[in-house]
Design a protein around this motif. Structure first.
Motif, PDB file in Angstrom:
ATOM      1  N   ASP A 171       1.183  13.147  13.509  1.00 34.67           N
ATOM      2  CA  ASP A 171       1.435  14.199  12.523  1.00 34.67           C
ATOM      3  C   ASP A 171       2.052  15.422  13.189  1.00 34.67           C
ATOM      4  O   ASP A 171       2.400  16.380  12.509  1.00 34.67           O
ATOM      5  N   ALA A 221      -5.769   6.928   1.186  1.00 38.09           N
ATOM      6  CA  ALA A 221      -5.084   5.683   1.545  1.00 38.09           C
ATOM      7  C   ALA A 221      -5.498   5.229   2.937  1.00 38.09           C
ATOM      8  O   ALA A 221      -5.436   6.004   3.895  1.00 38.09           O
ATOM      9  N   ARG A 228     -11.209  15.818   7.099  1.00 35.13           N
ATOM     10  CA  ARG A 228     -12.552  16.152   6.618  1.00 35.13           C
ATOM     11  C   ARG A 228     -12.656  15.848   5.124  1.00 35.13           C
ATOM     12  O   ARG A 228     -13.613  15.218   4.678  1.00 35.13           O
ATOM     13  N   ALA A 236      -4.199  10.334  12.659  1.00 34.69           N
ATOM     14  CA  ALA A 236      -3.026  11.174  12.937  1.00 34.69           C
ATOM     15  C   ALA A 236      -2.781  12.064  11.718  1.00 34.69           C
ATOM     16  O   ALA A 236      -1.747  11.997  11.059  1.00 34.69           O
ATOM     17  N   THR A 237      -3.765  12.883  11.426  1.00 36.04           N
ATOM     18  CA  THR A 237      -3.754  13.743  10.245  1.00 36.04           C
ATOM     19  C   THR A 237      -4.567  14.989  10.591  1.00 36.04           C
ATOM     20  O   THR A 237      -5.565  14.886  11.300  1.00 36.04           O
ATOM     21  N   GLY A 277      -3.243   6.298   6.320  1.00 34.75           N
ATOM     22  CA  GLY A 277      -2.541   5.027   6.483  1.00 34.75           C
ATOM     23  C   GLY A 277      -1.267   5.159   7.286  1.00 34.75           C
ATOM     24  O   GLY A 277      -0.425   4.268   7.296  1.00 34.75           O
ATOM     25  N   VAL A 278      -1.136   6.291   7.977  1.00 37.63           N
ATOM     26  CA  VAL A 278       0.128   6.566   8.649  1.00 37.63           C
ATOM     27  C   VAL A 278       0.078   6.137  10.112  1.00 37.63           C
ATOM     28  O   VAL A 278      -0.844   6.485  10.838  1.00 37.63           O
ATOM     29  N   GLY A 279       1.078   5.386  10.510  1.00 35.28           N
ATOM     30  CA  GLY A 279       1.125   4.876  11.879  1.00 35.28           C
ATOM     31  C   GLY A 279       1.994   5.699  12.797  1.00 35.28           C
ATOM     32  O   GLY A 279       2.623   5.173  13.705  1.00 35.28           O
ATOM     33  N   GLU A 280       2.060   6.995  12.566  1.00 37.47           N
ATOM     34  CA  GLU A 280       2.831   7.848  13.480  1.00 37.47           C
ATOM     35  C   GLU A 280       2.174   9.214  13.586  1.00 37.47           C
ATOM     36  O   GLU A 280       1.399   9.613  12.710  1.00 37.47           O
ATOM     37  N   ARG A 334      -7.871  -0.187   8.597  1.00 37.40           N
ATOM     38  CA  ARG A 334      -7.280   0.669   9.626  1.00 37.40           C
ATOM     39  C   ARG A 334      -7.252   2.095   9.096  1.00 37.40           C
ATOM     40  O   ARG A 334      -6.652   2.378   8.056  1.00 37.40           O
ATOM     41  N   SER A 350      -3.416  10.589   3.103  1.00 34.17           N
ATOM     42  CA  SER A 350      -3.157   9.300   3.709  1.00 34.17           C
ATOM     43  C   SER A 350      -3.740   9.188   5.109  1.00 34.17           C
ATOM     44  O   SER A 350      -3.412   9.971   5.993  1.00 34.17           O
ATOM     45  N   ALA A 356       0.460   4.070  -2.822  1.00 31.67           N
ATOM     46  CA  ALA A 356       0.210   5.452  -2.414  1.00 31.67           C
ATOM     47  C   ALA A 356       1.296   6.383  -2.944  1.00 31.67           C
ATOM     48  O   ALA A 356       1.023   7.530  -3.306  1.00 31.67           O
ATOM     49  N   GLU A 357       2.526   5.860  -3.000  1.00 29.71           N
ATOM     50  CA  GLU A 357       3.639   6.684  -3.469  1.00 29.71           C
ATOM     51  C   GLU A 357       3.520   7.029  -4.949  1.00 29.71           C
ATOM     52  O   GLU A 357       4.113   7.998  -5.421  1.00 29.71           O
ATOM     53  N   PHE A 369       0.818  -1.209   0.000  1.00 29.41           N
ATOM     54  CA  PHE A 369       0.000   0.000   0.000  1.00 29.41           C
ATOM     55  C   PHE A 369       0.851   1.257   0.000  1.00 29.41           C
ATOM     56  O   PHE A 369       0.485   2.271  -0.563  1.00 29.41           O
ATOM     57  N   PHE A 370       2.005   1.134   0.616  1.00 27.16           N
ATOM     58  CA  PHE A 370       2.939   2.250   0.585  1.00 27.16           C
ATOM     59  C   PHE A 370       3.330   2.537  -0.867  1.00 27.16           C
ATOM     60  O   PHE A 370       3.301   3.685  -1.323  1.00 27.16           O
TER      61      PHE A 370
END
Lengths: 379, 175
Positions: A37, A341, A368, A361-362, A32-35, A357, A30, A22-23, A18-19
């Motif tokens: 923002d 994503a 929105r 974190a955005t 889809g980010v696990g960290e 998932r 995204s 998305a790239e 998926f990375f």
């Protein structure tokens, strides 16, 4: 060149695909980010800069700077009323991920069975496999809000395992477990003499009540290793700093591997972490309240769209049911047609299939817009 | 006594009121529907609470935060330190009541330290701002001294940074 069998046996992470998808696109929003923002709090960043200016660029003690270990122990004592000896029971590592890796290597003998509550962070199963252990999948279920139950442990054969790995607040589901819900799991661990590896990296991001640690339950501290760190709570992912807390024998064994592989965790990051513990409590509270607002926003939007989503109360993830049975195909189509994503739940192991998932974190504006696009896509 | 302090209950903010205040302070353009989702309230309650906050004077208004350097012609702004002298008939509030009437006065605050009022003034040109201070502010009988600082650049205003911000350099998808 011949590669080791145990490496060949582990497929690359399902996240990777998926990375790459998305790239390929420019306009991706995204989820889809696990960290986080957010950037790390300025005070912690300044402490890192200051340590560099003062030339603090040497190794530290293997287990981490004494001052940092003392601060970690004091923080945990304050927060959970749990006492860990900074000299014997605290190990500072390059992220909680390293701590987990050395724990698997320190505790798992070839053929040992390791029960892993799932869906879960993608590194547990490979970590056990690299250490030569056999994974016992213990799926949790949406109907039970992805809480781990003693029945599930029993049903899936965890009684024969040596270790149990669990992660609450959970990545990818956002599920949390209360003290009452942890109690039967703790009882199961005591009855079947399981060592518990409790990944509590998202502990500070608990939105309904206080986070409960399984190590605080009677008879559990002596059989539990707790993993935590600075990545999620303090938005310090790139600084790579985590820690493990556990009985002296286990921590000493983990340190034996850590001293040969890492020598010590990054010194600059340790200085930042010390400052984070001392001065960044308000920043954590502020980030937490931002996440909580976004969590409510995302959950309401899913409810309005008629997408089934249990009320996630931790981390920064929602884990809705995929509107189409094949979540991976849905996620791919969503990305292709709307540029949003998300990660299909199946990549997080047993029990994750059929879900998505969704990371919040955005920033709210992007969140929105992403929700609007999802709504149009499923509508 | 200052009129704003008469109704103590208007400052007794908690729960939903505090949450809405925080959300609107961050972004006054949230829709009612979004505010309801973000604060976990229903829309009618959001509207009623905002009305309450407005009518009680807790929320005094809503404005855009404009980057002055991107406006043509760029407005001229100055911070004016004002020292005042008080007597039995004239208090800080009385002096403030005169100064706030000027449309050129953007903000007025009573501060601790070497001077009494921090007055922010805005005009179309330096001469306009200077003239305003010389002709309207300095002659106020209670004002004993003014020190004017022209604002040369603005980096952050009301919590909002004027730079184009940090790129999100995170991996687009990560575990």
């Amino acid at each position: 060149m011949k590669l080791a069998d145990r490496v060949e046996a582990v497929p690359p992470s399902g996240i990777r695909r998926f990375f790459e998808l998305a790239e390929e696109r420019e306009d991706v929003i995204s989820l889809g980010v696990g960290e986080p923002d957010f950037a790390a709090p300025w005070s912690a960043r300044e402490a890192a800069i200051d340590s560099l200016e003062r030339g603090r660029t040497s190794y530290t003690a293997n287990r981490g700077m004494a001052e940092l270990r003392a601060a970690i122990a004091a923080h945990v004592d304050d927060r959970y009323d749990l006492q860990y000896d900074p000299d014997e029971e605290v190990l500072v590592t390059a992220g909680a991920s390293e701590a987990l890796d050395v724990a698997f290597r320190a505790l798992v003998d070839p053929g040992d069975r390791v029960a892993v509550a799932q869906p879960a962070y993608v590194s547990y199963v490979p970590g056990v496999t690299f250490a030569g252990g056999e994974v016992v999948d213990v799926p949790t279920r949406a109907a039970e809000e992805f809480v781990l139950t003693a029945e599930a442990l029993e049903r899936h054969g965890a009684a024969d395992a040596e270790l149990l790995v669990l992660c609450y607040p959970n990545n990818p589901t956002g599920a949390t477990m209360s003290r009452d819900e942890l109690e039967p799991v703790a009882r199961f661990a005591r009855e079947h003499d399981l060592t518990v590896l409790s990944d509590e990296i998202y502990a500070a991001l608990t939105y309904a009540g206080e986070h409960a640690s399984i190590a605080t339950l009677p008879g559990m501290a002596e059989r539990t290793i707790v993993f935590n760190g600075f990545s999620k709570a303090y938005a310090m992912t790139g600084l790579r700093l985590g820690y493990a807390l556990g009985p002296p024998a286990a921590v000493t064994a983990m340190n034996r591997i850590h001293q040969y592989s890492l020598l010590s965790a990054p010194t600059t990051a340790q200085h930042a972490a010390l400052d984070a513990l001392e001065h960044c409590g308000n920043a954590v509270a502020e980030m937490r309240s931002q996440y909580d607002r976004r969590r409510r926003f995302v959950l309401s939007r899913f409810a309005e769209m008629g997408i089934d989503c249990f009320e996630a109360t931790g981390a920064f993830y929602a884990f809705p049911e995929s509107p189409r049975a094949d979540a991976a195909a849905f996620a791919e189509a969503l990305l292709e047609e709307t540029g949003v994503a998300v990660v299909p739940g199946g990549v997080f192991g047993a029990g994750g299939a059929g879900h998505l998932r969704v990371s919040y974190a955005t920033g709210l504006a992007d969140l929105r817009e992403a929700m609007d696009r999802i709504e149009r896509f499923v509508g | 006594m200052n009129g704003r302090d008469e109704d103590a209950s208007s400052r007794d903010d908690g729960g939903d009121r505090a949450e809405l205040r925080a959300l609107l302070s961050e972004n006054a353009r949230h829709s009612i529907a979004d505010l309801a989702r973000l604060a976990d309230m229903d829309e009618a309650a959001v509207e009623a609470t905002i009305e309450e906050l407005e009518s009680e004077g807790v929320i005094r208004g809503y404005q855009a935060v404009v980057d002055p350097s991107r406006v043509e012609p760029e407005p001229v702004r100055a911070l004016v330190e004002c020292n005042v002298t008080l007597d039995r008939e004239t208090g800080y509030d009385d002096i403030a009541a005169r100064l706030v009437e000027f449309p050129e006065a953007n903000s007025l605050r009573l501060v601790s330290g070497d001077y009494d009022f921090a007055l922010e003034v805005e005009g179309d040109s330096m001469s306009e701002v200077s003239r305003f201070i010389a002709e309207k502010v300095a002659p106020v009988p209670e004002i004993t001294q003014t020190v004017t600082h022209y604002i040369m650049d603005t980096y952050k205003e009301r919590g909002i940074e004027m730079s184009d911000g940090h790129e999100d350099d995170r991996l687009s998808v990560s575990p």
